[in-house]
Design an enzyme around this catalytic site. Structure first.
Site, PDB file in Angstrom:
ATOM      1  N   TYR A 163      -1.905  -0.483  10.969  1.00 15.22           N
ATOM      2  CA  TYR A 163      -2.038  -1.173   9.667  1.00 15.22           C
ATOM      3  C   TYR A 163      -0.825  -0.900   8.793  1.00 15.22           C
ATOM      4  O   TYR A 163      -0.158  -1.823   8.311  1.00 15.22           O
ATOM      5  CB  TYR A 163      -3.321  -0.725   8.949  1.00 15.22           C
ATOM      6  CG  TYR A 163      -3.341  -1.059   7.471  1.00 15.22           C
ATOM      7  CD1 TYR A 163      -3.374  -2.379   7.034  1.00 15.22           C
ATOM      8  CD2 TYR A 163      -3.293  -0.043   6.500  1.00 15.22           C
ATOM      9  CE1 TYR A 163      -3.378  -2.691   5.679  1.00 15.22           C
ATOM     10  CE2 TYR A 163      -3.298  -0.349   5.142  1.00 15.22           C
ATOM     11  CZ  TYR A 163      -3.337  -1.670   4.737  1.00 15.22           C
ATOM     12  OH  TYR A 163      -3.326  -1.974   3.394  1.00 15.22           O
ATOM     13  N   LYS A 185       2.262  -3.433   7.461  1.00 16.87           N
ATOM     14  CA  LYS A 185       2.556  -3.657   6.042  1.00 16.87           C
ATOM     15  C   LYS A 185       3.997  -3.234   5.730  1.00 16.87           C
ATOM     16  O   LYS A 185       4.694  -3.898   4.960  1.00 16.87           O
ATOM     17  CB  LYS A 185       1.587  -2.869   5.151  1.00 16.87           C
ATOM     18  CG  LYS A 185       0.149  -3.355   5.150  1.00 16.87           C
ATOM     19  CD  LYS A 185      -0.055  -4.707   4.480  1.00 16.87           C
ATOM     20  CE  LYS A 185       0.141  -4.683   2.984  1.00 16.87           C
ATOM     21  NZ  LYS A 185      -0.243  -5.989   2.358  1.00 16.87           N
ATOM     22  N   THR A 231       0.832  -1.205   0.000  1.00 17.58           N
ATOM     23  CA  THR A 231       0.000   0.000   0.000  1.00 17.58           C
ATOM     24  C   THR A 231       0.867   1.255   0.000  1.00 17.58           C
ATOM     25  O   THR A 231       2.004   1.233   0.491  1.00 17.58           O
ATOM     26  CB  THR A 231      -0.892  -0.024   1.265  1.00 17.58           C
ATOM     27  OG1 THR A 231      -1.419   1.272   1.495  1.00 17.58           O
ATOM     28  CG2 THR A 231      -0.107  -0.417   2.513  1.00 17.58           C
ATOM     29  N   ASP A 232       0.296   2.358  -0.479  1.00 14.01           N
ATOM     30  CA  ASP A 232       1.009   3.641  -0.403  1.00 14.01           C
ATOM     31  C   ASP A 232       1.035   4.177   1.031  1.00 14.01           C
ATOM     32  O   ASP A 232       1.783   5.107   1.337  1.00 14.01           O
ATOM     33  CB  ASP A 232       0.371   4.681  -1.339  1.00 14.01           C
ATOM     34  CG  ASP A 232      -1.082   5.007  -1.016  1.00 14.01           C
ATOM     35  OD1 ASP A 232      -1.668   4.353  -0.130  1.00 14.01           O
ATOM     36  OD2 ASP A 232      -1.641   5.930  -1.656  1.00 14.01           O
ATOM     37  N   GLU A 233       0.233   3.561   1.921  1.00 17.71           N
ATOM     38  CA  GLU A 233       0.145   4.087   3.291  1.00 17.71           C
ATOM     39  C   GLU A 233       1.457   3.910   4.057  1.00 17.71           C
ATOM     40  O   GLU A 233       1.685   4.575   5.063  1.00 17.71           O
ATOM     41  CB  GLU A 233      -1.040   3.448   4.029  1.00 17.71           C
ATOM     42  CG  GLU A 233      -2.332   3.682   3.266  1.00 17.71           C
ATOM     43  CD  GLU A 233      -3.617   3.370   4.022  1.00 17.71           C
ATOM     44  OE1 GLU A 233      -3.595   3.350   5.266  1.00 17.71           O
ATOM     45  OE2 GLU A 233      -4.645   3.160   3.357  1.00 17.71           O
TER      46      GLU A 233
END
Ligand code: NAD
Ligand code: TYD
Length: 358
Positions: free
Chosen positions: A164, A168, A139-141
């Site tokens: 989260y 990741k 993810t870009d998060e």
């Protein structure tokens, strides 16, 4: 740049019963009929085999109900099916849940990924790593939060802010550690927010559509000014297909559609689309918008620079936001039984019937 095109006999998709996973499984089953597609999924609340009803009897499709942290069971799956590529999507994926139970996220997203890396290494080391791939769908998060300008690119330093995104990020670091330490062939893609059919109605877009259907308040966190970069799910799938077959080993690619919008704008657009569809006076659904307490640690803005995957692999998104939101609203209205099942929990019975669990 000329790219080697890898061919696979067996693809192991993890998390294939989830939102993005079912689109990946369907795409691979249909596009590569000579390739066996194994879907390994624990079927958490987010996993729903009804999502795969249309391809569940395909000859090149196999389902394995297994947890990615289960060392023995994952070893059995790797030994039985001998995949030459792992497309790893299984995860706990909702930021709000990660604030309530962070340890579950570390267990699944981080420890689970470490186990799968080990299983892949153990299986492939005997015959050599050539032609194999461990593909981490991320993810870009992991990059953290942007101010009003700028983009995340592949050089941006990881700076995760939620349990989260931290779980990741840790998983992505393990993937790169296996590449550098053991020479395991890996690719990572970091994608922006997805939306589209089969997304569990805890995420912003399906939650808002479902609440409008029921005339319930539409919760907007804080002042609704947070920005996300939205991508229609099938555009993510084409990126995954390209990166799995042609992505350069050891590389990461950012995936995003240059569709940055404030949350409030997305919610208002959905209201107007539904009012148009139902023939309501414009503004009817906007009256349901309710500003609620902000998410703790709420990242302000995400925006992706996707030039690398565009120039190296020729990926471009096919569906713009207007079209994608309209397709999504139509899908949720046409599939109200699916929505009822996932909100009532009835979808869990489908697996039991299908796989004759007593
Ligand atoms: P999802 O929550 O809809 O689905 C996750 C799937 O993983 C479910 O089928 C669930 O049963 C399965 N799963 C969860 N824990 C498991 C375990 N311990 N063992 C086996 N299976 C397990 O998630 P999604 O939105 O489809 O996201 C899929 C992947 O893509 C995730 O890795 C996520 O981080 C990544 N991603 C998602 C987005 C997005 O906007 N949704 C964007 C970028 C990246
Ligand atoms: P979400 O769909 O949970 O994705 P992510 O947190 O991974 O980006 O949320 C998207 C944005 O919408 C995020 O800024 C939080 C916000 N949001 C709301 O305002 N209301 C809601 O009910 C939800 C679920 C999210």
């Amino acid at each position: 740049m000329s790219m080697e095109l890898r061919k696979y006999k067996t693809i192991l998709v993890t998390g294939g019963a989830g939102f993005i996973g079912n689109h990946v499984v369907r795409h691979m089953v249909k596009k590569y009929p000579q390739t066996k597609v194994v879907n390994l999924d624990k079927l958490t609340y987010a996993g729903n085999l009804e999502n795969l009803r249309d391809i569940e009897n395909a000859e090149n499709y196999v389902f394995e109900k297994v947890c990615i942290t289960d060392v023995k069971e994952t070893a059995r799956v790797f030994q039985t099916h001998k995949p030459d590529v792992v497309i790893h999507l299984a995860a706990e994926s909702h930021v709000d849940r990660s604030i309530v139970s962070p340890l579950e996220f570390v267990e699944t997203n981080t420890v689970g990924t470490a186990n799968l890396l080990n299983q892949a290494k153990n299986l492939w080391i005997a015959e050599g790593f050539a032609g194999k791939l461990f593909y981490q769908v991320s993810t870009d998060e992991v990059y953290g939060s942007l101010g009003p300008s700028g983009y995340f690119n592949e050089e941006t330093k990881y700076d995760p802010r939620s349990p989260y995104s931290a779980s990741k990020a840790a998983a992505d670091h393990l993937v790169m550690a296996y590449y550098h330490t053991f020479g395991l062939p890996v690719v990572i893609t970091n994608c922006s927010n997805n939306y589209g059919p089969y997304q569990f109605p805890e995420k912003l877009i399906p939650l808002i559509i479902n609440n409008i259907r029921h005339g319930r308040p539409l919760p907007v966190y804080g002042d609704g000014s947070n920005v996300r970069d939205w991508l229609y799910v099938t555009d993510h799938v084409t990126a995954i297909d390209l990166a799995a077959h042609q992505g350069r080993i050891g590389e990461t690619y950012n995936v995003g559609g240059h569709n940055e919008h404030r949350n409030l704008t997305i919610v208002q657009t959905l209201c107007d689309l539904v009012d148009g569809k139902l023939g309501n006076t414009q503004g009817t659904s906007r009256n349901l918008i309710t500003f609620v307490r902000d998410r703790p640690g709420h990242d302000q803005r995400y925006a992706i620079d996707a030039d690398k995957i565009k120039s190296e692999l020729g990926w471009t998104p096919a569906i713009n936001l207007k079209e994608g939101l309209s397709l999504t609203v139509d899908w949720y209205f046409d599939n109200d039984r699916w929505l009822e099942n996932v909100t009532s929990g009835a979808y869990k019975e489908y697996y039991e019937k299908m796989y004759k669990v007593t």
